[in-house]
Design a protein around this motif. Structure first.
Motif, PDB file in Angstrom:
ATOM      1  N   CYS A  13       0.828  -1.215   0.000  1.00  9.55           N
ATOM      2  CA  CYS A  13       0.000   0.000   0.000  1.00  9.55           C
ATOM      3  C   CYS A  13       0.858   1.258   0.000  1.00  9.55           C
ATOM      4  O   CYS A  13       1.813   1.380   0.754  1.00  9.55           O
ATOM      5  N   LYS A  14       0.495   2.224  -0.876  1.00  7.07           N
ATOM      6  CA  LYS A  14       1.241   3.490  -0.948  1.00  7.07           C
ATOM      7  C   LYS A  14       0.478   4.633  -0.298  1.00  7.07           C
ATOM      8  O   LYS A  14       0.824   5.805  -0.474  1.00  7.07           O
ATOM      9  N   GLY A  15      -0.597   4.271   0.420  1.00  7.17           N
ATOM     10  CA  GLY A  15      -1.328   5.272   1.198  1.00  7.17           C
ATOM     11  C   GLY A  15      -2.002   6.363   0.382  1.00  7.17           C
ATOM     12  O   GLY A  15      -2.209   7.471   0.873  1.00  7.17           O
ATOM     13  N   CYS A  16      -2.368   6.047  -0.860  1.00 11.58           N
ATOM     14  CA  CYS A  16      -2.927   7.098  -1.721  1.00 11.58           C
ATOM     15  C   CYS A  16      -4.337   7.492  -1.312  1.00 11.58           C
ATOM     16  O   CYS A  16      -4.813   8.575  -1.646  1.00 11.58           O
ATOM     17  N   GLY A  17      -5.042   6.593  -0.614  1.00 12.02           N
ATOM     18  CA  GLY A  17      -6.362   6.943  -0.094  1.00 12.02           C
ATOM     19  C   GLY A  17      -7.520   6.805  -1.071  1.00 12.02           C
ATOM     20  O   GLY A  17      -8.661   7.131  -0.735  1.00 12.02           O
ATOM     21  N   CYS A  76      -9.024   4.146  -2.092  1.00 11.97           N
ATOM     22  CA  CYS A  76     -10.009   3.182  -1.592  1.00 11.97           C
ATOM     23  C   CYS A  76     -10.834   3.784  -0.460  1.00 11.97           C
ATOM     24  O   CYS A  76     -12.027   3.509  -0.339  1.00 11.97           O
ATOM     25  N   VAL A 100      -3.564   1.359   4.496  1.00 15.61           N
ATOM     26  CA  VAL A 100      -4.966   1.431   4.826  1.00 15.61           C
ATOM     27  C   VAL A 100      -5.357   0.245   5.727  1.00 15.61           C
ATOM     28  O   VAL A 100      -4.713  -0.803   5.708  1.00 15.61           O
ATOM     29  N   CYS A 131      -8.126   0.131  -6.243  1.00 14.43           N
ATOM     30  CA  CYS A 131      -6.725   0.129  -5.798  1.00 14.43           C
ATOM     31  C   CYS A 131      -5.790  -0.167  -6.964  1.00 14.43           C
ATOM     32  O   CYS A 131      -5.857  -1.233  -7.560  1.00 14.43           O
ATOM     33  N   VAL A 176      -3.798  -4.328  -3.639  1.00 16.73           N
ATOM     34  CA  VAL A 176      -3.566  -4.547  -2.217  1.00 16.73           C
ATOM     35  C   VAL A 176      -4.617  -5.478  -1.588  1.00 16.73           C
ATOM     36  O   VAL A 176      -4.328  -6.196  -0.641  1.00 16.73           O
ATOM     37  N   PHE A 177      -5.822  -5.485  -2.160  1.00 17.37           N
ATOM     38  CA  PHE A 177      -6.939  -6.171  -1.492  1.00 17.37           C
ATOM     39  C   PHE A 177      -7.273  -7.537  -2.069  1.00 17.37           C
ATOM     40  O   PHE A 177      -7.267  -7.737  -3.275  1.00 17.37           O
TER      41      PHE A 177
END
Ligand code: SF4
Ligand code: SF4
Lengths: 357, 77
Positions: free
Chosen positions: B13-17, B19, B42, B61, B65-66
Motif C-alpha cells: 500500500c502506498k497510502g494514496c487513499g 479506496c 490502509v 486500488c 492490495v486487497f
C-alpha cells in the motif's frame, strides 16, 4: 499501440529505455526506487548497463564518465539524493557533457519525508550546482507526459550538450495511469564529435571543466551563457487551459496543475472567468507566453507544493500589473481543489472589480 | 446485507487513499503505523462490521492490495 496501466516511476524507466538509454547509474531512494528497480531488471535484459552505485555522488560521476564517452546515460533520485549529486552536476555543466536526470521530489528540507513535494524548484532551476549554469528542467503533470518528455530528453540533452532534469513529485512517481509507450528506438551507433572514444587515427580530445587561466574560463563561461540564452529563447514549453477570455489566471506546474485544473473548471461553473497556465519547462521559464496573457488579467493565483518558489518567476513576469496571490502546502500535504477555489474567490473579491460574466 | 472482510497486503500500500474515498460503507481508514515502503497503509475498521464485501476497494486500488471475501448466501447461518 496499446494503452497500458503504468506506475509513473516504471513508465519513466521504460520510456528512457525506448529513447535509447545505454546506461543507468543510481542509488535507491523513496519515492523514486521503482525506477531503479525496473532498470535493474530491464537494462541487463537488453544487454545494456545497470549499476547500483555506492552513493548518489558515485552514481552521478559514473553518469559523467559514461556521458564523456558519448553514451546516453541517466540517473534518477529524489530530493536528498539530488543534493548529493550537485558536485557532479556542476562538473557535467562545466564540461558541457549531456545527460538526463530524474528528480521525484519529496518533502524537505533534510531527510523530510517521502510524500510529494515541489520544493526543489529553486535547486533545480537556479542552483543545481556551483557556477553559472541552468539545466533544462521539464515538469510533466501526467504519467503520459512524463513518458513523452523522457522520450525527448536525450535528444534535447545531446542536441544542446546540456543537463536535462525531469522534475516530478512523489505523486507522479507512484501514480498509475494509462500510457501509450512510444516505439523502441535503435541505439545510437555514431558517437558525437566531442566524445572520448579512444584516439585511434586522430588527435586526442580532452573534456574538462578546469581552466586555470581566468580569461580562458571567462571565454568558456561566455560560450555557455550564449547557449543558455539561445535555449531560453527557443525551449520554453507550456500549456494553457481556458485562458482566451480569462480575467483571472491560476499558475501551477506538475501534479498541482491537475488539481488546479479541477478548481478552474469548478470556478468557471460558478461564473468566474479563470484560466490555467502550466509551465512545462521550469527552466527556461515560459516568460513570453505568460507575459502575453497578463494585459487581460485582473489577478493571478500561484499554487505550489512548497513555500513559494515558482511564484517568484511569476512575479518577475507580472511586474505588479495585477495582484499575485500564493497558495502553498509544504511537507507532502497536497492542495485540494476546494481550497484553490476559495483562494480564487478571495482574489476576485480583493481585485475589486466586477468579475462575473 | 452480506458480510465481508478483507485481506490487506499492507506492504504493497502506498497510502494514496483512493479506496478510502471509494468505499461505500466508509469502513476503510489510514493506518497509524508505517510500512516498509514508508507509507501509512490502509486498514479495515473491523469494529464497524459494515464491510459488505462489495469489492469496490479492490477495483479502485492501483496496487492490488486487497483480496475481498464475501459471505456466501448458500452457506450462511
Ligand atoms: S469490500 Fe466494499 S465495503 Fe468492504 S471495504 Fe471494500 S469497498 Fe468497503
Ligand atoms: S487504493 Fe490501494 S494503494 Fe491506495 S491507499 Fe487504498 S490500498 Fe493503499
Amino acid at each position: 499501440m496499446a494503452r497500458e496501466l503504468w506506475k509513473g516511476n516504471e513508465a519513466l524507466a521504460e520510456a528512457a529505455v525506448r529513447a535509447g538509454a545505454e546506461a543507468f547509474f543510481g542509488y535507491p531512494i523513496t519515492p523514486q526506487t521503482e525506477l531503479l528497480e525496473y532498470m535493474a531488471r530491464r537494462m541487463p535484459e537488453l544487454g545494456r548497463t545497470f549499476l547500483q552505485a555506492e552513493s548518489e555522488i558515485a552514481a552521478i560521476h559514473m553518469v559523467y564518465g559514461a556521458a564523456c564517452a558519448g553514451v546516453r546515460a541517466l540517473s534518477s533520485s529524489s530530493s536528498p539524493g539530488i543534493s548529493l549529486m550537485q558536485e557532479g552536476l556542476s562538473y557535467l555543466a562545466g564540461s558541457e557533457v549531456p545527460c538526463v536526470l530524474v528528480d521525484i521530489m519529496r518533502g524537505g528540507p533534510g531527510l523530510g519525508n517521502i510524500q510529494p513535494s515541489q520544493s526543489d524548484y529553486f535547486q533545480l532551476t537556479r542552483s543545481a550546482g556551483h557556477g553559472d549554469f541552468h539545466p533544462l528542467v521539464l515538469a510533466p503533470s501526467t504519467v503520459q507526459e512524463a513518458v513523452d518528455l523522457m522520450y525527448a530528453s536525450f535528444d534535447l540533452a545531446f542536441g544542446w550538450r546540456t543537463l536535462v532534469i525531469l522534475a516530478g513529485d512523489g505523486t507522479l512517481g507512484q501514480m498509475m495511469e494509462p500510457v501509450e509507450m512510444p516505439p523502441m528506438r535503435a541505439l545510437a551507433v555514431e558517437r558525437p564529435d566531442w566524445a572520448l572514444t579512444g584516439a585511434a587515427g586522430r588527435s586526442p580530445r580532452v573534456i574538462s571543466s578546469l581552466y586555470l587561466d581566468a580569461a580562458e574560463l571567462e571565454q568558456s563561461n561566455l560560450r555557455l551563457q550564449a547557449k543558455l540564452q539561445q535555449m531560453a529563447a527557443t525551449q520554453q514549453r507550456w500549456e494553457s487551459f481556458c485562458v482566451e477570455d480569462a480575467d483571472y489566471l491560476v499558475v501551477a506546474f506538475g501534479t498541482v496543475a491537475r488539481i488546479a485544473q479541477s478548481a478552474v473548471r469548478a470556478a468557471r461553473r460558478a461564473g468566474i472567468r479563470v484560466g490555467l497556465f502550466r509551465p512545462v519547462t521550469l527552466w527556461p521559464y515560459p516568460r513570453q507566453p505568460l507575459d502575453a496573457i497578463c494585459p487581460q488579467l485582473r489577478g493571478v493565483l500561484v499554487v505550489e507544493m512548497n513555500g513559494g518558489q515558482m511564484v517568484e518567476d511569476v512575479r518577475c513576469v507580472v511586474r505588479e500589473r495585477v495582484p499575485v496571490r500564493f497558495l502553498g502546502h509544504l511537507g507532502g500535504v497536497i492542495p485540494m481543489p476546494d481550497e484553490i477555489e476559495a483562494e480564487l474567490a478571495q482574489l476576485v473579491s480583493l481585485s475589486g472589480r466586477a468579475a462575473f460574466s | 446485507m452480506a458480510q465481508g472482510t478483507l485481506l490487506i497486503q499492507t506492504d504493497r500500500c502506498k497510502g494514496c487513499g483512493l479506496c478510502i474515498r471509494a468505499c461505500p460503507q466508509q469502513v476503510l481508514v489510514a493506518g497509524q503505523h508505517f510500512n516498509a515502503l514508508g507509507y501509512q497503509p490502509v486498514q479495515l475498521d473491523e469494529a464497524l462490521r459494515r464491510c459488505t464485501g462489495c469489492g469496490v476497494c479492490a477495483w479502485v486500488c492501483p496496487d492490488l492490495v486487497f483480496t475481498v471475501y464475501r459471505e456466501s448466501a448458500g452457506r450462511a447461518g
